[in-house]
Structure formats: structure tokens, C-alpha cells
Design an enzyme around this catalytic site. Structure first.
Site, PDB file in Angstrom:
ATOM      1  N   SER A  97       0.869  -1.165   0.000  1.00  0.00           N
ATOM      2  CA  SER A  97       0.000   0.000   0.000  1.00  0.00           C
ATOM      3  C   SER A  97       0.909   1.219   0.000  1.00  0.00           C
ATOM      4  O   SER A  97       1.850   1.294   0.795  1.00  0.00           O
ATOM      5  CB  SER A  97      -0.922  -0.008   1.219  1.00  0.00           C
ATOM      6  OG  SER A  97      -1.967   0.919   1.003  1.00  0.00           O
ATOM      7  N   GLU A  98       0.622   2.167  -0.902  1.00  0.00           N
ATOM      8  CA  GLU A  98       1.604   3.221  -1.174  1.00  0.00           C
ATOM      9  C   GLU A  98       1.800   4.196  -0.014  1.00  0.00           C
ATOM     10  O   GLU A  98       2.738   4.984  -0.023  1.00  0.00           O
ATOM     11  CB  GLU A  98       1.241   3.970  -2.460  1.00  0.00           C
ATOM     12  CG  GLU A  98      -0.092   4.706  -2.458  1.00  0.00           C
ATOM     13  CD  GLU A  98      -1.238   3.846  -2.978  1.00  0.00           C
ATOM     14  OE1 GLU A  98      -1.124   2.608  -2.953  1.00  0.00           O
ATOM     15  OE2 GLU A  98      -2.255   4.438  -3.408  1.00  0.00           O
ATOM     16  N   ASN A  99       0.941   4.141   0.993  1.00  0.00           N
ATOM     17  CA  ASN A  99       1.185   4.996   2.154  1.00  0.00           C
ATOM     18  C   ASN A  99       2.293   4.436   3.049  1.00  0.00           C
ATOM     19  O   ASN A  99       2.657   5.077   4.038  1.00  0.00           O
ATOM     20  CB  ASN A  99      -0.101   5.206   2.963  1.00  0.00           C
ATOM     21  CG  ASN A  99      -0.693   3.922   3.468  1.00  0.00           C
ATOM     22  OD1 ASN A  99      -0.772   2.930   2.747  1.00  0.00           O
ATOM     23  ND2 ASN A  99      -1.095   3.905   4.729  1.00  0.00           N
ATOM     24  N   GLY A 100       2.811   3.234   2.695  1.00  0.00           N
ATOM     25  CA  GLY A 100       4.029   2.811   3.389  1.00  0.00           C
ATOM     26  C   GLY A 100       4.006   1.470   4.084  1.00  0.00           C
ATOM     27  O   GLY A 100       4.538   1.338   5.189  1.00  0.00           O
ATOM     28  N   SER A 102       8.437   4.341  -0.598  1.00  0.00           N
ATOM     29  CA  SER A 102       7.290   3.619  -1.144  1.00  0.00           C
ATOM     30  C   SER A 102       7.151   3.868  -2.645  1.00  0.00           C
ATOM     31  O   SER A 102       6.962   2.932  -3.429  1.00  0.00           O
ATOM     32  CB  SER A 102       6.015   4.060  -0.423  1.00  0.00           C
ATOM     33  OG  SER A 102       4.907   3.367  -0.923  1.00  0.00           O
TER      34      SER A 102
END
Lengths: 217, 233
Positions: free
Chosen positions: A45-48, A87
């Protein structure tokens, strides 16, 4: 015709052993529910976070552990957390094997529009532009037509673009299609759907070669 | 050891003024500098530019500054959870610069790391690239994006020490590390402020060199935007 879960189920077959996968919001999120249990896959998930697990049990939510849809999540053994620059380094650097996202329109040249409708409140592109510009392997999950019955597979996108020439494969409620230099190549039909029905719902150039098999879910 | 601690949020925000540009960490409401935002509301600084991935919700996070009409411009990737934001944007009171999320993060990191600009493929061929320099590398097109310039960075960490070293928790890390040292002054608020030597140097996420002021935060609300759970079997 497939419903949203059916689309997700078909896309799950594209997820291979050893893949790192980024799932967008909406139908793509459902894909995680259908991935075979005998293969090893990690969801990013690109938020980390890499190694996302299912939603937490009630009472076990942690405000500091969420996905890009701002939903509370859990992590699986082997998971890791990282900052936003790292990320998107994973994404831009093509370390993520497969990106699955939704779209408002896809053009026969692989252009995608999924972030802005002129005249409506613009919420922003989030990470979509980074994802589509960098991912080598992008699958779009969407309905074949919009609510007004108009095709979402077009000659050219009419909405502001998210990325150019980037979509490789599309799974809709009617079909599986590949984006080729000559247009949308029909690979599979949804159960009970004829090639004629797919032709009628596709505005862009549709390539039909030989007998088109029905999807196996 | 170079000590970075300040006694409270008032000291930590000394020097903020009208018209400044601030970076604020957080993704949605996760990992936002709650204390710094509350103090900015109290100080009433106006005409500020906020670089932040999101704009909070109506009654929390940056939504509090929007409500007070303190923000002149937002630089964000996604701003969809906020009615007051929408109202101010549509009425033209608020200027909004939408930036792809990875580009936003890298524009912070570039400022931190001393790069004036960088090439990214994100946004090429879209309205985001309009008016920007583009260039081909190995047959692929890229857009030149400049580093951010900001007066203050406000970040939130889980643990910190007197030397300004920071450790983040979970996905509350997000943009916070990228913003440290990316503005003239970085202010870190932490859930737990510890004496120097309490944190294992092997486990530091951000070294204190990137932080000018650190303080013990208070009363963290840590609001959840989308509480999603599964039933116990």
C-alpha cells in the site's frame, strides 16, 4: 456477466507466486480475497506498508496502521513499514510486479483516465499517476460501460489523462482484453456473454481472432 | 550531544509568521502533527501555504486551519474528505496545486537531500506536466519537478530523544521522514520524548541533524478515518 467480485476473482488469476502487488481502491481491493492460498504474494500500500493482511478484529484497530484508502488494516509475518519517498521508489523503480487499479476510461492506445471529471469537484490523483507511469504490468479493473451505458473502452480518452500508453490488460464485467498496437484484443468472454455483446459495448477498435474462450474463474 | 529539546509547543513554533510555507507530515489523519496544527490555529497565522498529502477532515487536522481561513494555498495529492475545502476551492478563496503522491514525497526528499529538481515519469502527457520541462531517457519520457522550498516542517514521530533522533510507528511514518530537514526549520513532536542514549542508534529512522526542535506532544487523539474490522470467527 460478472459482478465486481467476479472481476476481482478473474484478476486474482493474474497474481503469480512471488509477486509484490499494489491494489487500488474499489474493485482492485477485492482481489486480495481471491488470491490462491498456496502461492506467496505480498500486497503493497503506497502509504508505506508491504505485507498487508486482512482488516483487524473489532477492538484491535490501530490508528497508526492503515492502507491507502485510510482503512484500518493488519500486517502479516514478513511485513515492513517505510516512508512515502521509499514507497514510491518501489513503484517508480519497478520493484512492484503488478498494479491493479480502476479507471473511468481506457483508450485503445493504453491511455488511462481515472482522476478528474471537468466540472466536478476534483479530489486529486493520489498515487495513481505515479503508479501508471512506472508500473510495467498494469491491469485495469472496471465495468465495460458507464452508468449511462456508454463504453469506457474508447478510441481516445475524453477525460483528463492519468497516464499515457500504460495499460496492458483490462478485465471488465464482460471480457478480458489486451491492449495491443492495433487496439483492444479480445482474450476471454465473461460467462454467458457473446462476442457481439462485447463488440457493441466497445467503442475503441476491438480485435477478435478465432474462437474466443469463456473465462474460467 | 547537541540538544534539540524545547519545553513546549509555543517555543517549538517560535518564528512562524503570516505568508509562510509549511510542510506537514501525515497521510489522511494518520501521523499528523496534531499539536503543531492546534498551535497554528491558536496563533492565527494567515495566508499560509501548506504542503501536505491531504487536507484533513472538516473538524480535524488541516481542516481546522481551513475552517479559520488561514490557508491561502494547499499543495496535496488528494483532498477528497473535506466539505469546507471543497467550498473554498470552488469559490476561489483557496488555491490548490494537485501533485502526484510520489512526486510530492520526492519533492520533499529532494529538498532534504539537496537536489534542486529531479525527473519523474509521473504525470507525463497529463495536465500535471503542462508548462514543465520534459526529457527522454532510454526511450521513456520524464517531467522535471523542482524541490520544495519551505519555512517550517512540522512532523510527528512515535519516539524521539533529546538529540532530535526520531523513530516512527507503522504507517504513521508516511511523509514525516521525507519532510525532516526539507524546510529551514524542522519541528518534531513525539509521543514519547526520551533522554539521549535511550534509543538504539541502529533503530533511528531520522537522525537528529535533520531536526531543529523537538518537544513532547500531548493529548493525541489519533482519529481513525475509515474504521474497518472483520468479525471474530
Amino acid at each position: 456477466m460478472l459482478d465486481k467480485n467476479g472481476i476481482a476473482q478473474r484478476i486474482a488469476k493474474e497474481v503469480k507466486d512471488g509477486y509484490y502487488v499494489n491494489l487500488g481502491i474499489g474493485i482492485p481491493t477485492l482481489v486480495a480475497n481471491f488470491v490462491r492460498e498456496d502461492i506467496s504474494v505480498e500486497f503493497q500500500s503506497e502509504n508505506g506498508v508491504l505485507g498487508m493482511g486482512p482488516f483487524p478484529f473489532e477492538g484491535e484497530e490501530d490508528a497508526d496502521i492503515i492502507n491507502a484508502g485510510k482503512q484500518t488494516i493488519t500486517t502479516l509475518p514478513g511485513a515492513s513499514f517505510f516512508d512515502s519517498a521509499l514507497s514510491f521508489g518501489m513503484i517508480r523503480g519497478q520493484h512492484v510486479d503488478l498494479t491493479i487499479l480502476g479507471a473511468m476510461e481506457v483508450a485503445e492506445n493504453g491511455d488511462i483516465a481515472n482522476w478528474k471529471i471537468p466540472g466536478k469537484m476534483v479530489k486529486g490523483m493520489g498515487g495513481a499517476m505515479d503508479l501508471v507511469a512506472s508500473a510495467e504490468n498494469i491491469i485495469v479493473a472496471m465495468m465495460h460501460t458507464n452508468k449511462a451505458g456508454k463504453s469506457k473502452l474508447l478510441k481516445r480518452c475524453t477525460l483528463p489523462l492519468t497516464g499515457v500508453g500504460c495499460v496492458k490488460k483490462i478485465v471488465t464485467n464482460l471480457a478480458v482484453l489486451e491492449v495491443t498496437p492495433d487496439g483492444f484484443k479480445l482474450l476471454e468472454r465473461a460467462p454467458g456473454i457473446s462476442t457481439q455483446e462485447i463488440e457493441r459495448a466497445t467503442e475503441g477498435n476491438l480485435i477478435i481472432e478465432g474462437n474466443i474462450p469463456e473465462m474460467v474463474l | 550531544m547537541i540538544k534539540k529539546t524545547v519545553p513546549n509547543v509555543e517555543e517549538a513554533l517560535k518564528g512562524v509568521a503570516n505568508g509562510m510555507t509549511f510542510m506537514l507530515g501525515g497521510f489522511g489523519l494518520c501521523g499528523i502533527p496534531e499539536n503543531a496544527i492546534a498551535e497554528l490555529v491558536k496563533l492565527g497565522v494567515k495566508d499560509i501555504t501548506c504542503i501536505s498529502n491531504n487536507a484533513g477532515v472538516d473538524d480535524f487536522g488541516l481542516g481546522l486551519l481551513l475552517h479559520n481561513k488561514q490557508i491561502k494555498k494547499m499543495v496535496s495529492s488528494y483532498v477528497g474528505e473535506n466539505d469546507e475545502f471543497e467550498r473554498q476551492m470552488l469559490s476561489g478563496e483557496l488555491e490548490v496545486e494537485l501533485t502526484p503522491q510520489g512526486t510530492l514525497a520526492e519533492k520533499c526528499r529532494a529538498a532534504q537531500a539537496g537536489f534542486p529538481a529531479f525527473y519523474t515519469p509521473a504525470g507525463y502527457g497529463t495536465e500535471v506536466a503542462e508548462g514543465k520541462e520534459t526529457r527522454e531517457f532510454d526511450g521513456k519520457m520524464y517531467v522535471l519537478e523542482p524541490a520544495f522550498k519551505a519555512d517550517f516542517s512540522f512532523v510527528k514521530a512515535w519516539k524521539g530523544d533529546e538529540a532530535g533522533n526520531l523513530i516512527f510507528k507503522g504507517t504513521a511514518r508516511n511523509f514525516n521522514p521525507c519532510m525532516c530537514g526539507a524546510a529551514k526549520i524542522t519541528v518534531a513532536e513525539v509521543e514519547e520524548l526520551l533522554p539521549a542514549g535511550s534509543l538504539d542508534p541502529n533503530e533511528i529512522h531520522i537522525p537528529g541533524i535533520f531536526v531543529q526542535r523537538i518537544f513532547q506532544g500531548e493529548h493525541y487523539e489519533k482519529r481513525i478515518e475509515q474504521r474497518t474490522v472483520r468479525a471474530k470467527a
